[in-house]
Write a protein that holds these residues in place. Structure first.
Motif, PDB file in Angstrom:
ATOM      1  N   LEU A  28      57.238  60.258  78.761  1.00 57.84           N
ATOM      2  CA  LEU A  28      57.706  59.394  77.818  1.00 57.84           C
ATOM      3  C   LEU A  28      56.512  58.713  76.652  1.00 57.84           C
ATOM      4  O   LEU A  28      57.101  58.776  75.528  1.00 57.84           O
ATOM      5  N   ASP A  29      55.556  58.632  77.174  1.00 54.99           N
ATOM      6  CA  ASP A  29      54.270  58.215  76.178  1.00 54.99           C
ATOM      7  C   ASP A  29      54.192  59.449  75.188  1.00 54.99           C
ATOM      8  O   ASP A  29      54.049  59.129  74.000  1.00 54.99           O
ATOM      9  N   ALA A  30      54.222  60.774  75.699  1.00 60.86           N
ATOM     10  CA  ALA A  30      54.045  61.994  74.704  1.00 60.86           C
ATOM     11  C   ALA A  30      55.087  61.981  73.923  1.00 60.86           C
ATOM     12  O   ALA A  30      55.165  62.282  72.643  1.00 60.86           O
ATOM     13  N   ALA A  31      56.465  61.721  74.430  1.00 65.54           N
ATOM     14  CA  ALA A  31      57.754  61.678  73.575  1.00 65.54           C
ATOM     15  C   ALA A  31      57.554  60.666  72.310  1.00 65.54           C
ATOM     16  O   ALA A  31      57.889  60.749  71.412  1.00 65.54           O
ATOM     17  N   ASP A  32      57.174  59.429  72.660  1.00 68.19           N
ATOM     18  CA  ASP A  32      56.873  58.546  71.762  1.00 68.19           C
ATOM     19  C   ASP A  32      55.913  59.034  70.543  1.00 68.19           C
ATOM     20  O   ASP A  32      56.192  58.459  69.344  1.00 68.19           O
ATOM     21  N   ARG A  75      65.555  53.559  77.747  1.00 68.52           N
ATOM     22  CA  ARG A  75      65.538  52.705  78.914  1.00 68.52           C
ATOM     23  C   ARG A  75      64.386  51.983  79.149  1.00 68.52           C
ATOM     24  O   ARG A  75      64.266  50.788  79.624  1.00 68.52           O
ATOM     25  N   ARG A  76      63.202  52.585  78.881  1.00 72.33           N
ATOM     26  CA  ARG A  76      62.058  52.031  79.025  1.00 72.33           C
ATOM     27  C   ARG A  76      61.723  50.730  78.073  1.00 72.33           C
ATOM     28  O   ARG A  76      61.221  49.648  78.617  1.00 72.33           O
ATOM     29  N   TYR A  77      62.243  51.073  76.752  1.00 71.70           N
ATOM     30  CA  TYR A  77      62.273  49.973  75.782  1.00 71.70           C
ATOM     31  C   TYR A  77      63.231  48.671  76.239  1.00 71.70           C
ATOM     32  O   TYR A  77      62.905  47.718  76.081  1.00 71.70           O
ATOM     33  N   HIS A  78      64.464  49.233  76.731  1.00 71.18           N
ATOM     34  CA  HIS A  78      65.386  48.266  77.078  1.00 71.18           C
ATOM     35  C   HIS A  78      64.759  47.189  78.164  1.00 71.18           C
ATOM     36  O   HIS A  78      64.838  46.025  78.173  1.00 71.18           O
ATOM     37  N   ALA A  79      64.162  47.986  79.168  1.00 71.38           N
ATOM     38  CA  ALA A  79      63.592  46.994  80.232  1.00 71.38           C
ATOM     39  C   ALA A  79      62.395  46.139  79.740  1.00 71.38           C
ATOM     40  O   ALA A  79      62.374  44.971  80.112  1.00 71.38           O
ATOM     41  N   ALA A  80      61.621  46.624  78.732  1.00 72.62           N
ATOM     42  CA  ALA A  80      60.657  45.732  78.223  1.00 72.62           C
ATOM     43  C   ALA A  80      61.249  44.462  77.384  1.00 72.62           C
ATOM     44  O   ALA A  80      60.878  43.328  77.561  1.00 72.62           O
ATOM     45  N   PHE A  81      62.480  44.866  76.635  1.00 65.96           N
ATOM     46  CA  PHE A  81      63.089  43.584  75.952  1.00 65.96           C
ATOM     47  C   PHE A  81      63.437  42.545  76.913  1.00 65.96           C
ATOM     48  O   PHE A  81      63.595  41.409  76.837  1.00 65.96           O
ATOM     49  N   GLU A  82      64.219  43.313  78.104  1.00 66.01           N
ATOM     50  CA  GLU A  82      64.791  42.279  79.273  1.00 66.01           C
ATOM     51  C   GLU A  82      63.493  41.527  79.758  1.00 66.01           C
ATOM     52  O   GLU A  82      63.528  40.168  80.061  1.00 66.01           O
ATOM     53  N   VAL A  83      62.246  42.051  79.770  1.00 66.03           N
ATOM     54  CA  VAL A  83      61.233  41.354  80.623  1.00 66.03           C
ATOM     55  C   VAL A  83      60.708  40.221  79.352  1.00 66.03           C
ATOM     56  O   VAL A  83      60.601  39.144  80.079  1.00 66.03           O
ATOM     57  N   LEU A  84      60.833  40.393  78.182  1.00 65.52           N
ATOM     58  CA  LEU A  84      60.447  39.518  77.166  1.00 65.52           C
ATOM     59  C   LEU A  84      61.438  38.380  77.305  1.00 65.52           C
ATOM     60  O   LEU A  84      61.274  37.184  77.246  1.00 65.52           O
ATOM     61  N   ALA A 133      75.240  52.486  72.817  1.00 63.35           N
ATOM     62  CA  ALA A 133      76.088  51.755  73.887  1.00 63.35           C
ATOM     63  C   ALA A 133      75.193  50.966  75.012  1.00 63.35           C
ATOM     64  O   ALA A 133      75.494  49.971  75.322  1.00 63.35           O
ATOM     65  N   ALA A 134      74.114  51.667  75.190  1.00 60.49           N
ATOM     66  CA  ALA A 134      72.800  51.127  76.166  1.00 60.49           C
ATOM     67  C   ALA A 134      72.626  50.035  75.472  1.00 60.49           C
ATOM     68  O   ALA A 134      72.225  48.915  76.220  1.00 60.49           O
ATOM     69  N   ASP A 135      72.204  49.924  74.278  1.00 58.19           N
ATOM     70  CA  ASP A 135      71.730  48.837  73.568  1.00 58.19           C
ATOM     71  C   ASP A 135      72.655  47.632  73.495  1.00 58.19           C
ATOM     72  O   ASP A 135      72.088  46.662  73.740  1.00 58.19           O
TER      73      ASP A 135
END
Length: 220
Positions: A28-32, A75-84, A133-135
Motif C-alpha cells: 500500500l505504501d508503494a501504491a501511494d 480502506r486504509r485512509y477511511h480507517a485513518a479518518f475514522e480514528v481522527l 460508495a465506500a466513502d
C-alpha cells in the motif's frame, strides 16, 4: 467420507499473519508513492511491485487486480479518518456545538493536505463508484461519531433524525471540498470556509442555534 481433523486446512499462525499484514502495508505504501508520481490514479501492478521491491507474484497473491489494490488503499485512509473522528475532544475548548464541526473539518483537511493521494481518491473523479460508495459509508460512520460527541458535550434531544443529519452534513462538506479540488486541485481556504458554513446552516435546521453545554461531558 468426512474429513478428519488432520485434513482440515490450518489457519495461519500469528507470526505468519503479522508478516502478511506487514507485506500488505508495504504494498500500500508503494501504491501511494506510485500514484503521487503520476497524474492518473490508474495503477500498474508491475510498477507497484517494483516500487515495493517485491516479486510480482507476491503482489498478485494479495491483490489480483489494480482495483482491489486501490480499494484496500481507500480502506486504509477511511480507517485513518475514522480514528481522527473518534479522537477525544477537550470539553473545556468547546463553547458552541458548531465547534465540533469546525474541529472535525480542521482535522480532516490537515490529513488531506498531508496525504494528497487520499484527496485524489475521495475528492477527485477517478476513484470510481466502488470507492465513492465506500466513502459515503465512512461518512455515515463519521457522522454518527460526531452526533454522539454532540450528545456527550451538549444537552440535546437524542433522535435518529438528528444522527442522520450529521451524516448528511459530512457529505455536504465533502461535496464543496470536491468542487474546490476540481477547480484548483486543492481545498482552498475560502472554499473550506464555505463548506463549513453550508454544513452548519444545514445542521441548524435540526440542532437549532443554541444548545446548552453540559457542565461535565457524558462518559463515552
Amino acid at each position: 467420507m468426512s474429513e478428519g481433523p488432520q485434513d482440515m486446512p490450518k489457519k495461519p499462525g500469528p507470526q505468519r499473519q503479522a508478516r502478511g499484514r506487514q507485506r500488505i502495508e508495504k504494498i500500500l505504501d508503494a501504491a501511494d508513492q506510485v500514484i503521487q508520481r503520476q497524474d492518473a490514479i490508474e495503477l500498474s501492478l508491475q510498477e507497484v511491485a517494483q516500487q515495493a521491491q517485491l516479486p510480482p507474484a507476491s503482489l498478485y497473491h494479495y491483490f489480483p487486480t489494480s482495483q482491489s489494490l486501490l480499494m484496500e488503499l481507500a480502506r486504509r485512509y477511511h480507517a485513518a479518518f475514522e480514528v481522527l473522528a473518534a479522537r477525544r475532544i477537550d470539553h473545556d475548548r468547546l463553547t458552541h456545538w458548531s465547534d465540533l464541526c469546525a474541529f472535525h473539518a480542521d482535522l480532516s483537511l490537515r490529513f488531506y493536505h498531508a496525504h494528497p493521494v487520499a484527496m485524489r481518491l475521495f475528492l477527485g473523479t477517478q476513484g470510481g463508484w466502488e470507492i465513492r460508495a465506500a466513502d459515503l459509508a465512512t461518512n455515515r460512520r463519521i457522522g454518527s461519531l460526531y452526533y454522539r460527541k454532540l450528545v456527550q458535550h451538549f444537552i440535546v434531544a437524542e433522535s435518529r433524525v438528528l444522527e442522520d443529519a450529521f451524516d448528511v452534513s459530512v457529505t455536504i462538506s465533502d461535496a464543496i471540498w470536491a468542487l474546490s479540488f476540481a477547480r484548483s486541485g486543492a481545498v482552498e481556504p475560502r472554499m473550506a470556509a464555505e463548506a463549513l458554513r453550508a454544513r452548519l446552516a444545514y445542521l441548524r435546521l435540526y440542532v437549532g442555534e443554541y444548545a446548552e453545554k453540559r457542565a461535565r461531558p457524558l462518559d463515552g
